[in-house]
Enzyme design. Sequence first.
Site, mmCIF file in Angstrom:
data_model
loop_
_atom_site.group_PDB
_atom_site.id
_atom_site.type_symbol
_atom_site.label_atom_id
_atom_site.label_comp_id
_atom_site.label_asym_id
_atom_site.label_seq_id
_atom_site.Cartn_x
_atom_site.Cartn_y
_atom_site.Cartn_z
ATOM 1 N N ARG A 234 0.853 -1.186 0.000
ATOM 2 C CA ARG A 234 0.000 0.000 0.000
ATOM 3 C C ARG A 234 0.888 1.234 0.000
ATOM 4 O O ARG A 234 1.905 1.284 0.705
ATOM 5 C CB ARG A 234 -0.923 0.016 1.222
ATOM 6 C CG ARG A 234 -1.999 -1.062 1.226
ATOM 7 C CD ARG A 234 -3.043 -0.808 0.149
ATOM 8 N NE ARG A 234 -4.154 -1.767 0.204
ATOM 9 C CZ ARG A 234 -4.210 -2.894 -0.484
ATOM 10 N NH1 ARG A 234 -3.200 -3.209 -1.307
ATOM 11 N NH2 ARG A 234 -5.250 -3.695 -0.389
ATOM 12 N N GLU A 262 -2.732 7.762 -4.778
ATOM 13 C CA GLU A 262 -2.824 6.848 -5.913
ATOM 14 C C GLU A 262 -4.058 7.177 -6.734
ATOM 15 O O GLU A 262 -5.174 7.130 -6.207
ATOM 16 C CB GLU A 262 -2.892 5.406 -5.411
ATOM 17 C CG GLU A 262 -2.828 4.373 -6.516
ATOM 18 C CD GLU A 262 -2.749 2.950 -5.996
ATOM 19 O OE1 GLU A 262 -1.771 2.619 -5.307
ATOM 20 O OE2 GLU A 262 -3.700 2.196 -6.269
ATOM 21 N N HIS A 281 -0.743 -0.125 -10.160
ATOM 22 C CA HIS A 281 -1.389 -1.114 -9.283
ATOM 23 C C HIS A 281 -1.772 -2.365 -10.082
ATOM 24 O O HIS A 281 -2.930 -2.809 -10.087
ATOM 25 C CB HIS A 281 -2.621 -0.512 -8.610
ATOM 26 C CG HIS A 281 -2.930 -1.135 -7.280
ATOM 27 N ND1 HIS A 281 -3.378 -0.409 -6.205
ATOM 28 C CD2 HIS A 281 -2.848 -2.417 -6.851
ATOM 29 C CE1 HIS A 281 -3.578 -1.209 -5.160
ATOM 30 N NE2 HIS A 281 -3.245 -2.432 -5.535
#
Length: 323
Positions: A234, A262, A281
Site C-alpha cells: 500500500r 494513488e 497497481h
Amino acid sequence: MGADAATTALPSDLRHRLAATVELEPDLIAPDPPAPYAPDALARTEILLTGWGSPPLDATALDRAPRLRAVVHAAGSVKQHLSPEVWERGITVSSAADANAAPVADFTCAAITLAAKRALSSAARYATGRPGLPDRQGADGRTVGIIGASRIGRRVIARLAAHDAEFRILLTDPYLTTADAHALGTELVPLDELCRRSSIVSIHAPQLPETHRLLNAHRLSLIPDGGTVVNTARGSLVDTEALTLECATGRLDACLDVTDPEPLPAGHPLLSLRNVLVTPHIAGAQGSEVRRLGAYAVAEVERVVHGRPLLGRVTAADLPRMA
C-alpha cells in the site's frame, strides 16, 4: 460484484460450474460504479459472491438479507465492502486473497531481480555509455529486507530462498518469533536494522494506523547508497515526499506498484525520474489471471454448499493484520 469484474472473473465455464451447485441470482450483478443491492434478490440470497465493484454490505443491506450465511469474495481484501456487522451476525466470510497473492509475489520478485542489478539506474545512465564490468551490479549474495510476513511476503521469501543467487533475507514482523523467522529461512531483525543492512527493501505489511509511513525519512536514510525500495503493498506505508527526495538525488531507486496518493498527480517527480518505475497497481491478478480468483471463489462456494472447511476463510480476528 461489478459487471466488469463478473465478466472477467466468472467466464461462462465457471458460471456453468457455479450454476450446477447453486441457483444464481443475476439481479445481484451490480453496475459500475456500484449501486445498492437489489432488495428482492438479496432477500432470497444465502451465499453472496462479491468482487471488485461490489457495493458495501452494511447493516441496511444485511437487514434485507435474512437468509445470508456466507460471503465469498472473488478478490483480495474484504475491508472495503464488508462492515463489522457481517461477522457480528455470524456470517461466514471467504476471500480469494491466496489466489491473488501468487501474481503479486511473482511481480515483486521480478522487481527485486531488476533491483539487484540496479537496472533502473543503469538504464538512466545508458545514454552516457555502458558501465564497465567493475561497475556492474549482480544479484548473488545481495541482502533483501522483507517488511511483513504476509501471505505475499512469505511467497516472496520462499522464492528468494530457492533462488540460485543465494540472497540473504532479513525480515521484520511484530507477530513472528525468531524461531518462526528461522523456519522461513530468514533472520528476524528490527525495522531500523533491516533498513541499514538491506540493499533492497520490499514492503508486504498491511495498511493500518500504525504502519502509516512506516518507511519514513529517517528509515529511508538508513538504506545504503544504491539501494532500492520495492512497494507492492500500500502506498501509505512509504513517505512519498521523503522517497522522492532520496530518488531525485540518485541515492535510491524505487519500484512502486502503489503510491500515496494513488494515482500520483500529473507532473509528480516520481513519474519522470528514470531510476523510478511506477506501475498502475497491476501486481495483483490482471487480465487472464483474474480467472484464478473466480475459480477459487467458485470452489469456496462448493465447499459452503457441501459443508466443507473453507480455504480462504476470514475471521474478525484476522482483520487487523490484513491489507
